[in-house]
Design a protein around this motif. Structure first.
Motif, PDB file in Angstrom:
ATOM      1  N   GLN A   1      30.767 -11.319  -2.751  1.00 47.54           N
ATOM      2  CA  GLN A   1      30.183 -10.760  -3.967  1.00 47.54           C
ATOM      3  C   GLN A   1      31.168  -9.841  -4.687  1.00 47.54           C
ATOM      4  OE1 GLN A   1      26.394  -8.829  -3.626  1.00 47.54           O
ATOM      5  NE2 GLN A   1      26.439  -8.120  -5.726  1.00 47.54           N
ATOM      6  N   ALA A   2      31.818  -8.963  -3.947  1.00 40.40           N
ATOM      7  CA  ALA A   2      32.770  -8.039  -4.587  1.00 40.40           C
ATOM      8  C   ALA A   2      33.939  -8.791  -5.214  1.00 40.40           C
ATOM      9  CB  ALA A   2      33.269  -7.023  -3.570  1.00 40.40           C
ATOM     10  N   LEU A   3      34.463  -9.783  -4.514  1.00 38.75           N
ATOM     11  CA  LEU A   3      35.580 -10.560  -5.057  1.00 38.75           C
ATOM     12  C   LEU A   3      35.154 -11.360  -6.276  1.00 38.75           C
ATOM     13  CD1 LEU A   3      37.351 -11.819  -1.830  1.00 38.75           C
ATOM     14  CD2 LEU A   3      38.298 -10.296  -3.551  1.00 38.75           C
ATOM     15  N   ASN A   4      33.984 -11.970  -6.208  1.00 37.25           N
ATOM     16  CA  ASN A   4      33.505 -12.740  -7.352  1.00 37.25           C
ATOM     17  C   ASN A   4      33.248 -11.839  -8.557  1.00 37.25           C
ATOM     18  OD1 ASN A   4      33.664 -15.110  -5.896  1.00 37.25           O
ATOM     19  ND2 ASN A   4      31.546 -14.991  -5.196  1.00 37.25           N
ATOM     20  N   ASP A   5      32.652 -10.667  -8.314  1.00 37.40           N
ATOM     21  CA  ASP A   5      32.448  -9.711  -9.404  1.00 37.40           C
ATOM     22  C   ASP A   5      33.792  -9.298 -10.012  1.00 37.40           C
ATOM     23  OD1 ASP A   5      29.712  -9.779  -9.032  1.00 37.40           O
ATOM     24  OD2 ASP A   5      29.634  -7.876  -7.928  1.00 37.40           O
ATOM     25  N   TRP A   6      34.756  -9.017  -9.153  1.00 36.03           N
ATOM     26  CA  TRP A   6      36.078  -8.599  -9.637  1.00 36.03           C
ATOM     27  C   TRP A   6      36.744  -9.733 -10.412  1.00 36.03           C
ATOM     28  CZ3 TRP A   6      38.673  -4.364 -10.489  1.00 36.03           C
ATOM     29  CH2 TRP A   6      40.025  -4.457 -10.760  1.00 36.03           C
ATOM     30  N   HIS A   7      36.674 -10.934  -9.866  1.00 40.13           N
ATOM     31  CA  HIS A   7      37.334 -12.077 -10.507  1.00 40.13           C
ATOM     32  C   HIS A   7      36.713 -12.391 -11.868  1.00 40.13           C
ATOM     33  CE1 HIS A   7      39.610 -15.771 -10.779  1.00 40.13           C
ATOM     34  NE2 HIS A   7      38.495 -16.378 -11.141  1.00 40.13           N
ATOM     35  N   GLN A   8      35.403 -12.316 -11.947  1.00 36.23           N
ATOM     36  CA  GLN A   8      34.725 -12.708 -13.181  1.00 36.23           C
ATOM     37  C   GLN A   8      34.632 -11.582 -14.208  1.00 36.23           C
ATOM     38  OE1 GLN A   8      31.019 -14.215 -11.707  1.00 36.23           O
ATOM     39  NE2 GLN A   8      31.966 -16.029 -10.817  1.00 36.23           N
ATOM     40  N   GLN A   9      34.454 -10.336 -13.751  1.00 35.02           N
ATOM     41  CA  GLN A   9      34.198  -9.257 -14.695  1.00 35.02           C
ATOM     42  C   GLN A   9      35.105  -8.043 -14.539  1.00 35.02           C
ATOM     43  OE1 GLN A   9      29.991  -8.425 -15.106  1.00 35.02           O
ATOM     44  NE2 GLN A   9      29.501 -10.388 -14.181  1.00 35.02           N
TER      45      GLN A   9
ATOM     46  N   VAL B   1      31.479  -0.676 -14.102  1.00 41.40           N
ATOM     47  CA  VAL B   1      30.319  -0.942 -13.252  1.00 41.40           C
ATOM     48  C   VAL B   1      29.591  -2.157 -13.815  1.00 41.40           C
ATOM     49  CG1 VAL B   1      28.097  -0.059 -12.472  1.00 41.40           C
ATOM     50  CG2 VAL B   1      30.068   1.462 -12.591  1.00 41.40           C
ATOM     51  N   ILE B   2      29.301  -3.092 -12.927  1.00 47.17           N
ATOM     52  CA  ILE B   2      28.552  -4.283 -13.311  1.00 47.17           C
ATOM     53  C   ILE B   2      27.064  -3.947 -13.169  1.00 47.17           C
ATOM     54  CG2 ILE B   2      28.056  -6.682 -12.728  1.00 47.17           C
ATOM     55  CD1 ILE B   2      30.940  -6.800 -11.631  1.00 47.17           C
ATOM     56  N   PRO B   3      26.281  -4.160 -14.212  1.00 44.58           N
ATOM     57  CA  PRO B   3      24.852  -3.844 -14.127  1.00 44.58           C
ATOM     58  C   PRO B   3      24.163  -4.621 -13.001  1.00 44.58           C
ATOM     59  CG  PRO B   3      25.485  -4.314 -16.395  1.00 44.58           C
ATOM     60  CD  PRO B   3      26.662  -4.656 -15.528  1.00 44.58           C
ATOM     61  N   ALA B   4      23.200  -3.971 -12.361  1.00 47.78           N
ATOM     62  CA  ALA B   4      22.487  -4.588 -11.236  1.00 47.78           C
ATOM     63  C   ALA B   4      21.671  -5.791 -11.677  1.00 47.78           C
ATOM     64  CB  ALA B   4      21.585  -3.563 -10.572  1.00 47.78           C
ATOM     65  N   THR B   5      21.352  -5.896 -12.959  1.00 46.62           N
ATOM     66  CA  THR B   5      20.526  -7.001 -13.443  1.00 46.62           C
ATOM     67  C   THR B   5      21.284  -8.319 -13.498  1.00 46.62           C
ATOM     68  OG1 THR B   5      21.071  -6.435 -15.724  1.00 46.62           O
ATOM     69  CG2 THR B   5      19.051  -5.495 -14.802  1.00 46.62           C
ATOM     70  N   GLU B   6      22.613  -8.255 -13.507  1.00 48.96           N
ATOM     71  CA  GLU B   6      23.395  -9.481 -13.569  1.00 48.96           C
ATOM     72  C   GLU B   6      23.412 -10.154 -12.219  1.00 48.96           C
ATOM     73  OE1 GLU B   6      27.107  -9.457 -15.548  1.00 48.96           O
ATOM     74  OE2 GLU B   6      26.488  -7.860 -16.908  1.00 48.96           O
TER      75      GLU B   6
END
Length: 131
Positions: A59-67, A118-123
């Motif tokens: 999850q952390a890597l995907n969040d970092w890679h995408q956003q 910070v990526i919103p929790a709703t995403e």
């Protein structure tokens, strides 16, 4: 071929350091895992895919890679663990110059983490797809 081997070796070492950083003070987990992902993307598609599917890191890597950001709970945990591990290390060492060096490194790392978006929790988290 040599560049690929060097990147693969660096990726493996970075991943091991990141995993050690989960339990050891002074070793930051997130930057080492991000470096491992960078190295694996350029040296081993199989390890890169494995890392992006791993339950601890995906999850952390995907969040970092995408956003290029972190979710708030992970960001808080990273900040707290960084502060706790560096504080313990600074308290344990006896040399003044080393305490100062650790404090400077801690401040740099905290500023880096603090400034990450910070990526919103709703995403909803989506799986990484290599193109």
């Amino acid at each position: 071929m040599i560049k690929r081997s060097v990147l693969l070796g660096l990726g493996i070492v970075s991943l091991l350091l990141g995993m050690a950083g989960i339990v050891l003070p002074l070793l930051p987990t997130v930057p080492f895992v991000l470096l491992a992902g960078f190295c694996f993307a350029r040296s081993s598609p199989a390890l890169h895919h494995w890392l992006h599917q791993h339950p601890w890191f995906a999850q952390a890597l995907n969040d970092w890679h995408q956003q290029r950001g972190l979710r708030l709970p992970l960001k808080r945990r990273a900040l707290l663990m960084t502060l706790a591990s560096f504080s313990l290390s600074i308290w344990l060492v006896s040399w003044g110059w080393l305490k100062l060096l650790l404090a400077i490194i801690c401040m740099i790392l905290i500023i880096f983490l603090w400034r990450l978006p910070v990526i919103p929790a709703t995403e909803k988290a989506t799986a990484y797809r290599a193109e």
